[in-house]
Scaffold this motif. Structure first.
Motif, mmCIF file in Angstrom:
data_model
loop_
_atom_site.group_PDB
_atom_site.id
_atom_site.type_symbol
_atom_site.label_atom_id
_atom_site.label_comp_id
_atom_site.label_asym_id
_atom_site.label_seq_id
_atom_site.Cartn_x
_atom_site.Cartn_y
_atom_site.Cartn_z
ATOM 1 N N PRO A 285 0.816 -1.217 0.000
ATOM 2 C CA PRO A 285 0.000 0.000 0.000
ATOM 3 C C PRO A 285 0.852 1.270 0.000
ATOM 4 N N VAL A 286 0.292 2.325 -0.551
ATOM 5 C CA VAL A 286 0.891 3.658 -0.482
ATOM 6 C C VAL A 286 0.280 4.365 0.719
ATOM 7 N N ALA A 287 1.129 4.825 1.649
ATOM 8 C CA ALA A 287 0.646 5.465 2.871
ATOM 9 C C ALA A 287 0.959 6.955 2.846
ATOM 10 N N PRO A 288 0.174 7.775 3.546
ATOM 11 C CA PRO A 288 0.435 9.220 3.564
ATOM 12 C C PRO A 288 1.694 9.592 4.325
ATOM 13 N N MET A 289 2.138 8.737 5.235
ATOM 14 C CA MET A 289 3.377 8.973 5.983
ATOM 15 C C MET A 289 3.850 7.642 6.557
ATOM 16 N N PRO A 290 5.140 7.536 6.895
ATOM 17 C CA PRO A 290 5.637 6.263 7.409
ATOM 18 C C PRO A 290 5.201 6.037 8.847
ATOM 19 N N PRO A 291 5.171 4.780 9.296
ATOM 20 C CA PRO A 291 4.883 4.516 10.711
ATOM 21 C C PRO A 291 6.048 4.938 11.588
ATOM 22 N N ALA A 292 5.767 5.107 12.858
ATOM 23 C CA ALA A 292 6.816 5.454 13.826
ATOM 24 C C ALA A 292 7.543 4.194 14.279
ATOM 25 N N PRO A 293 8.808 4.312 14.631
ATOM 26 C CA PRO A 293 9.538 3.144 15.137
ATOM 27 C C PRO A 293 9.060 2.763 16.533
ATOM 28 N N GLN A 294 9.302 1.505 16.883
ATOM 29 C CA GLN A 294 8.986 0.999 18.214
ATOM 30 C C GLN A 294 10.244 1.061 19.089
ATOM 31 N N ARG A 295 10.084 1.571 20.311
ATOM 32 C CA ARG A 295 11.236 1.755 21.182
ATOM 33 C C ARG A 295 12.005 0.447 21.409
ATOM 34 N N GLU A 296 11.272 -0.653 21.646
ATOM 35 C CA GLU A 296 11.957 -1.900 21.944
ATOM 36 C C GLU A 296 12.749 -2.409 20.739
ATOM 37 N N LEU A 297 12.259 -2.105 19.539
ATOM 38 C CA LEU A 297 12.980 -2.518 18.331
ATOM 39 C C LEU A 297 14.196 -1.626 18.089
ATOM 40 N N LEU A 298 14.070 -0.354 18.383
ATOM 41 C CA LEU A 298 15.235 0.526 18.308
ATOM 42 C C LEU A 298 16.330 0.053 19.263
ATOM 43 N N GLU A 299 15.926 -0.406 20.429
ATOM 44 C CA GLU A 299 16.900 -0.907 21.393
ATOM 45 C C GLU A 299 17.508 -2.220 20.914
ATOM 46 N N ARG A 300 16.675 -3.086 20.317
ATOM 47 C CA ARG A 300 17.171 -4.383 19.853
ATOM 48 C C ARG A 300 18.221 -4.219 18.763
ATOM 49 N N TYR A 301 17.994 -3.273 17.845
ATOM 50 C CA TYR A 301 18.887 -3.129 16.701
ATOM 51 C C TYR A 301 19.793 -1.906 16.810
ATOM 52 N N ALA A 302 19.933 -1.369 18.007
ATOM 53 C CA ALA A 302 20.752 -0.169 18.202
ATOM 54 C C ALA A 302 22.232 -0.457 17.971
ATOM 55 N N VAL A 303 22.897 0.460 17.319
ATOM 56 C CA VAL A 303 24.358 0.426 17.222
ATOM 57 C C VAL A 303 24.918 1.002 18.512
#
Length: 323
Positions: A285-303
């Motif tokens: 689908p084409v969306a009007p804006m991207p979804p926001a990131p999830q905090r726990e996923l940012l932590e999981r894949y954080a550099v």
């Protein structure tokens, strides 16, 4: 840069997500997420990209000026098949739900490319559409020989993207083969993509939002090139892929399936599963804006490695200073 007063670049999270298979030589996809007043974008220039300022423009676009209005609500997707063995290629194509496949070639022996293409043809069946992406790896003579062999193995190719690195070589190949030729890196890596003169080098163009400066700028590039266009991913997270879909959704004409189904090539994502751009029924689908990131996923894949963090902060600052 006016947006510096609107965006806290210092707090932009840095992510690193492994790939399931190597894709274009990448085994890990790294980047940063930029939060603007209206939403998030992705800043993820590839390792050897020389124009990070364009990627930054793409990253801040959804959170500031927004994307252009779409003319379609969904985009047909071509599954991206990396340079994997034939059995793995068959499985990727079979599991994709797509009727078009873009097969990476040129990274190894031609015999392996032929086996991969044959496997994908078997997976899609005789009515599926195949194209190849060589990422500029061949010289003109090698490209001609390979394209003829791959076209035969595929039972017909839709086109071959960027068989050689230069426009002069693309033109030589195009004169010598019947398979259409698409320009990709020749446009996105150019010093000024708006002024690339394709001449007789290509039949089509394959655009990418990030390296061209976002959906709005890429639309202008599409108009300037004057050829039918497809849109491809640069292996982004869902946040970056949404920008490519915005571009594909806004192109006046979209004669090709787009290589934007690459979320499945990463081992994870930065958004919730319910918002992750996973292909269903061959479309996204084409969306009007991207979804926001999830905090726990940012932590999981954080550099977290200091040197890598510093390198990304420096690259972002370099992009800001040249914007």
């Amino acid at each position: 840069m006016v947006v510096q007063t609107l965006i806290d670049f210092e707090r932009a999270p840095v992510f690193a997500i492994p790939t399931i298979d190597p894709v274009g030589g990448l085994t890990v996809r790294e980047g940063m997420l930029i939060e603007g007043p209206q939403g998030w974008g992705e800043f993820s220039p590839l390792p050897h990209d020389g124009a990070p300022a364009r990627w930054l423009t793409a990253a801040i676009e959804p959170g500031t000026v927004g994307w252009p209005d779409p003319v379609r609500g969904r985009v047909p997707i071509a599954v991206t098949v990396p340079a994997v063995d034939a059995a793995r290629a068959h499985r990727i194509a079979t599991d994709s739900t797509c009727r078009t496949a873009a097969v990476e070639v040129g990274a190894g022996p031609l015999a392996a490319d032929i086996e991969r293409v044959q496997a994908v043809r078997d997976a899609l069946g005789p009515d599926g559409i195949l194209r190849c992406d060589a990422k500029g790896r061949w010289d003109a003579d090698s490209a001609v020989a390979a394209i003829v062999a791959l076209d035969r193995a595929a039972g017909g190719l839709e086109f071959v993207a960027q068989p050689c690195p230069t426009l002069d070589e693309l033109a030589q190949v195009r004169r010598r083969v019947e398979v259409p030729i698409a320009a990709a890196e020749s446009i996105r890596d150019a010093a000024d993509p708006m002024n690339v003169r394709l001449g007789d080098a290509a039949d089509f163009c394959v655009l990418a939002s990030g390296p061209l400066g976002g959906a709005r700028r890429a639309l202008r590039v599409a108009e300037a090139c004057g050829l039918p266009c497809a849109v491809a991913s640069t292996l982004e997270t869902t946040i970056g892929l949404a920008s490519g879909l915005a571009l594909a959704g806004a192109l006046p004409q979209l004669p090709f399936a787009c290589e934007l189904g690459t979320r499945g090539l990463l081992a994870g994502d930065v958004v919730a599963d319910s918002r992750s751009l996973v292909v269903a029924g061959g479309y996204l689908p084409v969306a009007p804006m991207p979804p926001a990131p999830q905090r726990e996923l940012l932590e999981r894949y954080a550099v977290t490695e200091p040197a890598r963090l510093a390198a990304w902060r420096a690259r972002l600052q370099a992009a800001i200073s040249t914007s």
